[in-house]
Design a protein around this motif. Structure first.
Motif, PDB file in Angstrom:
ATOM      1  N   PHE A 113       0.822  -1.217  -0.144  1.00 31.78           N
ATOM      2  CA  PHE A 113       0.119   0.127   0.028  1.00 31.78           C
ATOM      3  C   PHE A 113       0.852   1.274   0.150  1.00 31.78           C
ATOM      4  O   PHE A 113       0.555   2.203  -0.802  1.00 31.78           O
ATOM      5  N   ARG A 114       1.953   1.124   0.606  1.00 23.92           N
ATOM      6  CA  ARG A 114       2.848   2.355   0.832  1.00 23.92           C
ATOM      7  C   ARG A 114       3.531   2.503  -0.670  1.00 23.92           C
ATOM      8  O   ARG A 114       3.721   3.593  -1.391  1.00 23.92           O
ATOM      9  N   ASN A 115       3.638   1.293  -1.171  1.00 21.47           N
ATOM     10  CA  ASN A 115       4.463   1.407  -2.582  1.00 21.47           C
ATOM     11  C   ASN A 115       3.617   2.051  -3.730  1.00 21.47           C
ATOM     12  O   ASN A 115       3.854   2.899  -4.201  1.00 21.47           O
ATOM     13  N   ILE A 116       2.080   1.684  -3.455  1.00 23.64           N
ATOM     14  CA  ILE A 116       1.031   2.019  -4.420  1.00 23.64           C
ATOM     15  C   ILE A 116       0.943   3.938  -4.188  1.00 23.64           C
ATOM     16  O   ILE A 116       0.843   4.546  -5.256  1.00 23.64           O
ATOM     17  N   ARG A 117       1.043   4.030  -2.978  1.00 25.08           N
ATOM     18  CA  ARG A 117       0.939   5.451  -2.520  1.00 25.08           C
ATOM     19  C   ARG A 117       2.014   6.172  -3.158  1.00 25.08           C
ATOM     20  O   ARG A 117       1.881   7.540  -3.828  1.00 25.08           O
ATOM     21  N   ALA A 118       3.352   5.862  -3.024  1.00 26.85           N
ATOM     22  CA  ALA A 118       4.385   6.172  -3.386  1.00 26.85           C
ATOM     23  C   ALA A 118       4.678   6.527  -4.973  1.00 26.85           C
ATOM     24  O   ALA A 118       4.840   7.743  -5.479  1.00 26.85           O
ATOM     25  N   ILE A 119       4.001   5.406  -5.673  1.00 29.16           N
ATOM     26  CA  ILE A 119       3.878   5.410  -7.329  1.00 29.16           C
ATOM     27  C   ILE A 119       3.082   6.597  -7.783  1.00 29.16           C
ATOM     28  O   ILE A 119       3.073   7.329  -8.621  1.00 29.16           O
ATOM     29  N   SER A 120       1.680   6.658  -7.242  1.00 26.03           N
ATOM     30  CA  SER A 120       0.665   7.571  -7.310  1.00 26.03           C
ATOM     31  C   SER A 120       1.390   9.015  -6.946  1.00 26.03           C
ATOM     32  O   SER A 120       1.123   9.884  -7.712  1.00 26.03           O
ATOM     33  N   SER A 121       1.980   9.369  -5.845  1.00 24.94           N
ATOM     34  CA  SER A 121       2.670  10.562  -5.518  1.00 24.94           C
ATOM     35  C   SER A 121       3.598  11.027  -6.550  1.00 24.94           C
ATOM     36  O   SER A 121       3.745  12.068  -6.982  1.00 24.94           O
ATOM     37  N   ASN A 122       4.412  10.220  -7.093  1.00 20.86           N
ATOM     38  CA  ASN A 122       5.499  10.329  -8.034  1.00 20.86           C
ATOM     39  C   ASN A 122       4.840  10.745  -9.194  1.00 20.86           C
ATOM     40  O   ASN A 122       5.380  11.554 -10.040  1.00 20.86           O
ATOM     41  N   ASP A 161       3.478  14.066  -8.796  1.00 19.97           N
ATOM     42  CA  ASP A 161       4.612  15.100  -8.881  1.00 19.97           C
ATOM     43  C   ASP A 161       4.827  15.344 -10.297  1.00 19.97           C
ATOM     44  O   ASP A 161       5.528  16.170 -10.612  1.00 19.97           O
ATOM     45  N   ALA A 162       5.197  14.260 -10.869  1.00 21.99           N
ATOM     46  CA  ALA A 162       6.002  14.244 -12.498  1.00 21.99           C
ATOM     47  C   ALA A 162       5.073  15.178 -13.206  1.00 21.99           C
ATOM     48  O   ALA A 162       5.212  16.000 -14.290  1.00 21.99           O
ATOM     49  N   ILE A 163       3.259  14.765 -13.313  1.00 22.43           N
ATOM     50  CA  ILE A 163       2.500  15.577 -14.129  1.00 22.43           C
ATOM     51  C   ILE A 163       2.334  17.331 -13.829  1.00 22.43           C
ATOM     52  O   ILE A 163       2.521  17.990 -14.617  1.00 22.43           O
ATOM     53  N   PHE A 164       2.230  17.332 -12.298  1.00 23.64           N
ATOM     54  CA  PHE A 164       2.019  18.770 -11.977  1.00 23.64           C
ATOM     55  C   PHE A 164       3.258  19.445 -11.296  1.00 23.64           C
ATOM     56  O   PHE A 164       3.400  20.652 -11.541  1.00 23.64           O
ATOM     57  N   GLY A 165       4.015  18.858 -10.775  1.00 24.13           N
ATOM     58  CA  GLY A 165       5.536  19.326 -10.232  1.00 24.13           C
ATOM     59  C   GLY A 165       5.174  20.678  -9.344  1.00 24.13           C
ATOM     60  O   GLY A 165       5.782  21.665  -9.249  1.00 24.13           O
TER      61      GLY A 165
END
Length: 202
Positions: free
Chosen positions: A131-140, A143-147
């Motif tokens: 679940f932390r991995n999914i959260r980190a991937i989503s956050s990344n 971040d990549a899209i909106f920065g």
């Protein structure tokens, strides 16, 4: 033809052949637990890549070396005061002040170097829980899209490291969700460094 002074130099052909067949270098990483010598030898400190090389992953080699240098100078300016010493004990006291200065520098700089190492290499092969991995991937992805634009997400790490006035330790602690282990508290870091120093003395 481009280097006329080298023409006719003995062994030049061998040197060129060695250069052509030399293996390309790979980036190495370094993570030291202490950045100063012990008091048995001349006071010495290491800075920059000698203390915490990240192989260019974070693009912070020059910045971190400059930050280390500033920290070392600050410690020298605040601790090394040979003009305040009596002439009888000047040599011994200067030596002790130098060692205290580089020790103080090490205690300030090591946490920053460890935080930069973590930010550069992530979890060093360890895997986040699902679940932390999914959260980190989503956050990344966000971040990549909106920065960080429109108040959404954060600046990409590379941009943040290059443009922020925050310390590496603060940035690392702010990004805990991306790491398996939390970054140690200031108190725990002091205790760990104290243990390293005690082991070095024994």
């Amino acid at each position: 033809d481009q280097f006329p002074l080298l023409e006719g130099t003995s062994g030049m052909e061998d040197m060129v052949q060695q250069l052509l067949f030399q293996r390309t270098s790979v980036a190495d990483s370094i993570k030291c637990n202490i950045y100063n010598s012990n008091s048995d030898v001349t006071a010495t400190a290491i800075c920059g890549d000698a203390a915490h090389a990240t192989g260019g992953v974070s693009g912070q080699g020059c910045n971190s070396a400059l930050m280390d240098s500033v920290a070392l100078v600050d410690c020298l300016l605040s601790i090394y005061q040979p003009t305040n010493v009596s002439t009888d004990t000047v040599k011994t006291t200067k030596r002790a002040m130098l060692h205290q200065s580089v020790s103080s520098y090490s205690q300030k700089a090591v946490p920053q170097g460890h935080a930069l190492y973590d930010l550069s290499f992530g979890n060093d092969g360890k895997t986040l829980p699902i679940f932390r991995n999914i959260r980190a991937i989503s956050s990344n992805a966000i971040d990549a899209i909106f920065g960080g634009r429109f108040g959404i997400g954060k600046k990409p790490l590379q941009t943040l490291l290059a443009s922020s006035l925050s310390s590496f330790v603060d940035i690392r602690r702010d990004r805990e969700k991306y790491f398996v282990e939390d970054f140690p508290s200031d108190q725990l870091l002091r205790e760990e460094l104290g243990q390293v120093y005690r082991q070095g003395i024994e």
